[in-house]
Write a protein that holds these residues in place. Structure first.
Motif, PDB file in Angstrom:
ATOM      1  N   LYS A   1       0.854  -1.192   0.000  1.00 28.08           N
ATOM      2  CA  LYS A   1       0.000   0.000   0.000  1.00 28.08           C
ATOM      3  C   LYS A   1       0.892   1.245   0.000  1.00 28.08           C
ATOM      4  CE  LYS A   1      -4.060   1.630   2.531  1.00 28.08           C
ATOM      5  NZ  LYS A   1      -3.606   2.759   3.284  1.00 28.08           N
ATOM      6  N   ASP A   2       0.453   2.287  -0.627  1.00 25.12           N
ATOM      7  CA  ASP A   2       1.205   3.545  -0.707  1.00 25.12           C
ATOM      8  C   ASP A   2       2.367   3.478  -1.679  1.00 25.12           C
ATOM      9  OD1 ASP A   2      -0.417   4.738   1.005  1.00 25.12           O
ATOM     10  OD2 ASP A   2       0.951   4.766   2.724  1.00 25.12           O
ATOM     11  N   GLU A   3       2.627   2.337  -2.212  1.00 24.16           N
ATOM     12  CA  GLU A   3       3.723   2.254  -3.167  1.00 24.16           C
ATOM     13  C   GLU A   3       3.188   2.397  -4.577  1.00 24.16           C
ATOM     14  OE1 GLU A   3       7.066  -0.419  -0.911  1.00 24.16           O
ATOM     15  OE2 GLU A   3       6.005  -1.269  -2.630  1.00 24.16           O
ATOM     16  N   ILE A   4       4.082   2.803  -5.459  1.00 24.34           N
ATOM     17  CA  ILE A   4       3.671   2.934  -6.853  1.00 24.34           C
ATOM     18  C   ILE A   4       4.600   2.078  -7.698  1.00 24.34           C
ATOM     19  CG2 ILE A   4       5.045   5.059  -7.076  1.00 24.34           C
ATOM     20  CD1 ILE A   4       2.919   6.009  -9.091  1.00 24.34           C
ATOM     21  N   SER A   5       4.054   1.407  -8.679  1.00 24.67           N
ATOM     22  CA  SER A   5       4.917   0.513  -9.452  1.00 24.67           C
ATOM     23  C   SER A   5       5.598   1.289 -10.574  1.00 24.67           C
ATOM     24  CB  SER A   5       4.089  -0.637 -10.032  1.00 24.67           C
ATOM     25  OG  SER A   5       3.699  -0.324 -11.344  1.00 24.67           O
ATOM     26  N   VAL A   6       6.747   0.794 -10.970  1.00 25.57           N
ATOM     27  CA  VAL A   6       7.540   1.476 -11.990  1.00 25.57           C
ATOM     28  C   VAL A   6       6.719   1.681 -13.261  1.00 25.57           C
ATOM     29  CG1 VAL A   6       9.626   1.317 -13.395  1.00 25.57           C
ATOM     30  CG2 VAL A   6       9.626   0.434 -11.069  1.00 25.57           C
ATOM     31  N   ASP A   7       5.867   0.700 -13.567  1.00 19.35           N
ATOM     32  CA  ASP A   7       5.157   0.782 -14.826  1.00 19.35           C
ATOM     33  C   ASP A   7       4.095   1.857 -14.840  1.00 19.35           C
ATOM     34  OD1 ASP A   7       6.573  -1.269 -16.047  1.00 19.35           O
ATOM     35  OD2 ASP A   7       5.473  -2.744 -14.827  1.00 19.35           O
ATOM     36  N   SER A   8       3.659   2.280 -13.658  1.00 19.96           N
ATOM     37  CA  SER A   8       2.617   3.306 -13.671  1.00 19.96           C
ATOM     38  C   SER A   8       3.173   4.715 -13.469  1.00 19.96           C
ATOM     39  CB  SER A   8       1.562   2.988 -12.604  1.00 19.96           C
ATOM     40  OG  SER A   8       2.200   2.756 -11.375  1.00 19.96           O
ATOM     41  N   LEU A   9       4.516   4.857 -13.522  1.00 17.17           N
ATOM     42  CA  LEU A   9       5.088   6.205 -13.423  1.00 17.17           C
ATOM     43  C   LEU A   9       4.717   7.018 -14.659  1.00 17.17           C
ATOM     44  CD1 LEU A   9       8.718   5.444 -12.187  1.00 17.17           C
ATOM     45  CD2 LEU A   9       6.853   6.438 -10.854  1.00 17.17           C
ATOM     46  N   ASP A  10       4.405   8.259 -14.454  1.00 10.95           N
ATOM     47  CA  ASP A  10       4.073   9.141 -15.578  1.00 10.95           C
ATOM     48  C   ASP A  10       5.339   9.876 -16.018  1.00 10.95           C
ATOM     49  OD1 ASP A  10       3.247  11.023 -17.352  1.00 10.95           O
ATOM     50  OD2 ASP A  10       1.497  11.652 -16.163  1.00 10.95           O
TER      51      ASP A  10
END
Lengths: 678, 449
Positions: free
Chosen positions: B407-416
């Motif tokens: 939770k609270d993490e963002i995956s590399v693939d969803s970086l804008d």
């Protein structure tokens, strides 16, 4: 607030004069804040006119306070203001009121623009002289202190230039304070201020008591000379000159030399460059003994410095250094201590160094005399004449006169000729241009025989160069040669060759003939001009190229004054009149110009000329309309009602504006309209 | 230790302070901020944009009764610094984009800054005016002309107070000295010179002289086909007027001493880290190109930013950096797609905090990174509108690399990757930072208790 200038206060010079005289002044005052910079500038430049009209009291109470706050303006307006205020003492009521001028100049001394600040400081220095000693301490010294302790470095830099003017006239106690302020500026936080202080150090030292110089200035000097900023250290070298002038030999040795030695070996090339650049001044300031012991070895090092800029600066000083050495033992010293280093520089890797040396090396021959020159310098000259860099060769050639006096130029001529020929054919036209300019000089030194044999063909070849600037220079060169060698020489060698070109298939070359005639006619005199040149010019009037034809008209106008009236009346005029009917507009125009010039000349010689022959619109008028206007002249503003001016001295600006009015309304006429008047 | 959370937080908690720029989505290209710079006192903050404009913000005076509301930055002056131009000789369009802004040390009541686009450097003066002259002779108060016959006395204008007006005036234009694009300008500590660097040359200017500059570095090869490296950034030493550094596209830094020689083509020091052969790939050269170089305030270190890391070099150690920080190492596996979309050529800048103890630099997805040099802790923060409530504390963000996303993490693939933070600035003495995110400028401060 509306009654700024209530009637009660207006007791100045213009007070009772009636309305008429006020109007122009009113315009000037309003234009102090006009949107147009030129009008503001104009008003500021007439500030004395305004002040005179306002009278001394209103100038002090109203005009100066207004000006004090007018520091938002453009630099050029502020610069003019700073300059005006320096001469304003009379307009504020004389020396007793000179201090009223301090506030506006003080605010100008803090602006960021260096030229404005410098001008404000200059005006302040001027005004300081008009203060009485009492007023100086009451008004001027406090101003200097305020500037010296200002928050911004602009004000502190300005203060540096003011110490030396108030110090000599201040009391002992104030003198102590002034020295204290100067000391603190020398160790200011900002390099800007330290630089300003360093550059004024010498000037300040000169007005100080000798004891103070030794006890206070020398330590400041030593500190500045070891400042962390290169730009400060290099200014200390300059101060070195002024300080050394004030001290005895022993004191120089003890107080100045350690610093100077250090500067000559500074880690930064810019400081060493400064030492090289100031070398002659330093040499004179420290005297012959120290020069021999210290400066010569330092100079040797500068001549072989690792930075080319330093070597070039030192090379520039070689001649002056040698000249200023004491006569006794000079020759030996130069031969043993300087010449070996010069020999190295002749084959330096950097062309700027070599060309710097080439520009002064010839001067050594007069110092060293004939034998040394032939034995030691000549090989160097010859080497430089063969240098790969044209600038080096040019510098040698341009200074040939020095050698000529000592050994005669013949010694060099074997090497000179190939060098000249090579430069004359250099691919860069600027190099060719430079060598052409030395031709008259060379011709004078080499003599007419040598010239005819070797150089004449070069001079003629330049006439058909493909660059106009070269052809132009070549024609001027011919004129100078004729002046040197005389008309007979011209008639035999130059004129025939020039005239042959009139038949050249290239119209540019045909035009060159005309240009040469323009240049040569005066030097050659009436006979040659009438007999040899004029027929050719007249013949060329039938040329098929219009450019040639209108240049014929121009040439005829040019040589007209040399011809006698018969030739003018019978030969020149018919041809010009024919050209005046030419189908080409430009040919017609120049023919018309020439006709009017010729007509004028004939009239001067009391030959009656019919009015109809003179064009009604002489060329002078045209020039008047086309005259480029200086800034501020053509502002496009026409002042109404201006004719009512009085013969008052401060209205001198009016006539010029009036003159301009008609010309603003008149368009420049196209050229053919002038012609149609005939 | 969990990286991210808790890092830096012992002494510094960052909270939102202000958001500048249009709030609507779909800002124009011209609004994109291209440089951010505090002045030497931190009282002013300047931004330049792609439209050639410079906006200066001034910090409000702190009022004593509002302790928690510290001085905010408000618009002080806005002016058009550069206009689009066309070079007719070379048939080249010259963009108006402001590449760099540098403040000059304050010399009088006015402020001065240098701004540059690709070709021309300009010196601007920003000054205040609070008085205006009143009273004409030929006009009355309403501006109607007076009958000249009624003029019986002369009146001298008087200056009256008026509302404060801030003016920006161009003082000098330094043009025609660069054949290639200017990437850096830097003011010398002698206060009288500055340098401008383009891809192949560095020029030295005097502030007073616009028609002459000295070329001090020229790396242009005689044959342009032999060109293997370009200058990417250059800066003067903060105290030593004779020293400057420039970085190259090969990942090296050269330090030059202007005392040694008039031309600085030969460097005094050469900073280069030997390449690790195991990491070598098609992209090695591209990602090792240095995009920014900055001296520390103390002048003892230099910091360089390349595509994936920030490095700190000791001036006395040329063979390797003393510190290396990974900015977004998780992108190493994505270099191929970053190359495809040109992101791999993005030029990220980096800044020091006032005491040289913390480093800040930008990343993608509107993330920016801070590295504490003493504690070796780092944090990822996000400049986003969602967080832009007054004094909202910024939550550290984390990018997960593996498959398991907490939770609270963002995956590399969803970086804008279209949201990048290239330009940031740190107040010279306080914990106030300015972060440019496309067309918005975020200002964050540390939390005061």
């Amino acid at each position: 607030m509306a009654g700024v200038a209530g009637p009660a206060t207006g007791s100045g010079a213009a007070g009772g004069d009636g309305d008429d005289s006020l109007y122009p002044i009113a315009v000037l005052i309003d234009e102090l804040r006009n949107e147009d910079v030129q009008l503001r500038l104009n008003s500021i430049k007439k500030l004395s006119t305004i002040a005179l009209a306002l009278g001394v009291e209103r100038t002090r109470t109203e005009l100066l306070p207004f000006l004090t706050d007018t520091i938002y303006d453009e630099d050029e307006v502020l610069l003019a203001l700073a300059e005006q205020l320096g001469n304003f003492t009379g307009l504020v009521g004389g020396p007793d009121f000179a201090h009223c001028l301090l506030p506006p100049l003080e605010s100008l001394a803090t602006v960021e623009e260096t030229v404005v600040r410098d001008k404000a400081v200059e005006s302040l220095r001027q005004i300081s002289q008009e203060h009485t000693p009492v007023a100086l301490e009451a008004h001027f010294v406090p101003l200097v202190k305020r500037l010296a302790s200002g928050d911004w470095f602009t004000s502190r830099t300005s203060a540096c230039g003011l110490f030396s003017v108030c110090y000599p006239r201040a009391s002992i106690a104030v003198k102590g304070e002034i020295r204290q302020y100067f000391r603190s500026l020398c160790s200011d936080d900002t390099p800007m201020v330290r630089r300003a202080a360093a550059s004024k150090l010498g000037e300040f030292a000169k007005v100080l008591e000798l004891d103070s110089v030794k006890s206070e200035i020398v330590p400041l000097f030593t500190n500045l000379a070891s400042d962390e900023q290169d730009s400060v250290r290099l200014l200390a070298v300059e101060a070195c000159v002024s300080i050394a002038q004030l001290l005895s030999q022993d004191d120089i040795e003890a107080l100045v030399m350690p610093t100077l030695r250090q500067a000559a070996e500074d880690k930064s090339w810019r400081v060493r460059y400064m030492v090289a650049d100031k070398f002659s001044e330093l040499q004179k300031a420290v005297g012959p003994k120290i020069t021999l012991n210290d400066l010569i070895p330092a100079f040797q090092n500068l001549l072989k410095d690792c930075e080319a800029e330093v070597r070039a600066a030192a090379a520039h000083k070689v001649k002056e250094l040698c000249e200023n050495l004491p006569m006794e033992g000079r020759e030996t010293m130069i031969m043993n201590q300087i010449l070996p280093y010069i020999k190295e520089l002749v084959s330096d890797t950097n062309q700027h160094v070599k060309s710097a040396l080439a520009s002064v090396i010839m001067g050594l021959s007069t110092i060293l005399g004939k034998e040394n020159t032939i034995e030691h310098l000549l090989p160097l000259f010859l080497a430089q004449l063969k240098d790969e860099c044209p600038e080096v060769r040019l510098n040698i050639i341009s200074n040939l006169d020095c050698v000529n006096e000592v050994i005669g130029i013949r010694q060099l001529s074997q090497s000179l000729l190939p060098a000249i020929v090579e430069l004359a054919e250099d691919a860069k036209w600027r190099v060719r241009l430079a060598i052409i300019e030395y031709m008259p000089l060379l011709a004078g030194q080499l003599g007419v025989e040598f010239f005819d044999e070797k150089l004449n063909s070069l001079c003629m070849a330049w006439l058909v160069d493909h660059v106009y600037a070269i052809r132009e220079a070549a024609t001027n060169n011919l004129m100078k040669l004729v002046q040197k060698f005389g008309t007979e020489w011209a008639q035999n060698t130059i004129v025939p060759k020039v005239l042959v070109m009139a038949n050249d298939p290239n119209y540019l070359h045909r035009m060159t003939t005309l240009f040469c005639i323009n240049a040569l006619s005066e030097a050659c005199g009436q006979e040659i001009t009438t007999k040899q040149m004029l027929p050719i010019v007249l013949k060329m009037a039938g040329d098929q190229v219009a450019n040639v034809r209108f240049n014929v008209a121009k040439s005829l106008q040019k040589i007209g004054p040399i011809l006698d009236t018969d030739a003018l009346q019978e030969e020149v005029k018919p041809v010009l009149q024919k050209l005046g009917q030419d189908e080409d507009m430009d040919v017609k125009y120049f023919a018309q110009e020439a006709i009017s010039a010729v007509a004028q000349r004939l009239r001067k010689l009391d030959f009656p000329v019919k009015d109809s022959e003179e064009p009604s619109a002489p060329g002078a008028d045209k020039n008047h309309f086309l005259r480029p206007r200086g800034p501020g002249e053509d502002t496009g503003k026409v002042l109404p009602l201006i004719s009512r001016h009085k013969e008052t001295e401060w209205l001198e600006w009016l006539p010029r504006r009036q003159q301009r009015q008609p010309s603003l309304g008149v368009q420049v006429q196209p050229r053919d309209q002038h012609i149609s008047c005939t | 230790m969990i990286p991210g959370l808790g890092a830096l937080t012992q002494d510094t908690l960052w909270c939102f302070s202000q958001l500048k720029g249009t709030v609507e989505i779909g800002a124009t290209e011209a609004d994109i901020i291209s440089t951010v710079e505090f002045n030497h006192t931190g009282e002013l903050l300047a931004t330049g944009d792609k439209g050639g404009r410079v906006v200066i913000f001034q910090r409000e005076q702190e009022s004593k009764n509002q302790v928690h509301r510290r001085g905010e930055y408000n618009v002080y002056s806005t002016f058009q610094s550069h206009e689009p131009e066309f070079d007719y000789l070379k048939s080249l369009e010259i963009e108006e984009k402001i590449n760099k802004i540098r403040w000059l040390p304050q010399q009088n009541a006015a402020y001065f800054l240098l701004s540059t686009n690709d070709k021309t450097v300009k010196l601007w003066k920003v000054s205040e005016r609070d008085k205006r002259p009143e009273g004409y002779n030929l006009k009355d108060e309403e501006g109607r002309l007076r009958d000249p016959a009624t003029i019986t006395t002369l009146r001298v204008p008087v200056l009256r107070p008026m509302d404060l007006m801030v003016e920006a005036t161009p003082r000098r234009v330094f043009a025609n000295a660069h054949t290639y694009h200017i990437n850096s300008i830097s003011v010398n500590s002698d206060y009288e010179t500055y340098m401008s660097a383009d891809d192949l040359r560095i020029n030295l200017w005097n502030f007073e002289i616009t028609n002459q500059s000295f070329n001090i570095v020229d790396i242009k090869p005689a044959n342009m086909e032999e060109l293997t490296e370009v200058i990417t950034a250059a800066e003067f030493h903060p105290h030593h007027c004779n020293t400057f550094v420039y970085s190259s596209s090969k990942g090296t830094i050269r330090l030059c001493d202007m005392r040694a020689s008039a031309l600085c083509d030969r460097h005094t020091k050469f900073f280069e880290e030997p390449e690790d052969p195991s990491n070598r790939s098609f992209f090695s050269e591209i990602i090792s190109s240095i995009s920014d170089v900055k001296f520390s305030h103390s002048g003892r270190c230099i910091m360089t930013r390349d595509y994936l890391t920030v490095k700190v070099w000791d001036l006395n150690m040329e063979n390797r950096p003393v510190e290396t920080y990974q900015v977004h190492d998780y992108l190493r596996s994505k270099l191929c797609s970053l190359y495809e979309n040109d992101c791999i050529f993005d030029k990220f800048e980096c800044v020091w905090n006032g005491s040289d103890s913390v480093i800040m630099t930008g990343s993608y997805n509107n993330f920016f990174r801070m590295f504490d040099r003493n504690t070796k802790r780092d944090v990822t923060l996000e400049a986003s509108r969602e967080n832009s409530k007054p004094r909202a504390i910024l939550k550290p963000r984390k990018v997960c690399v593996g498959g398991k996303r907490r939770k609270d993490e963002i995956s590399v693939d969803s970086l804008d990757f279209s949201k990048k933070i290239l330009h940031t600035a740190w107040h010279p003495s306080e914990n106030i930072i300015a972060v440019a995110a496309t067309n918005n400028l975020y200002i964050f401060q540390d939390k005061v208790n």
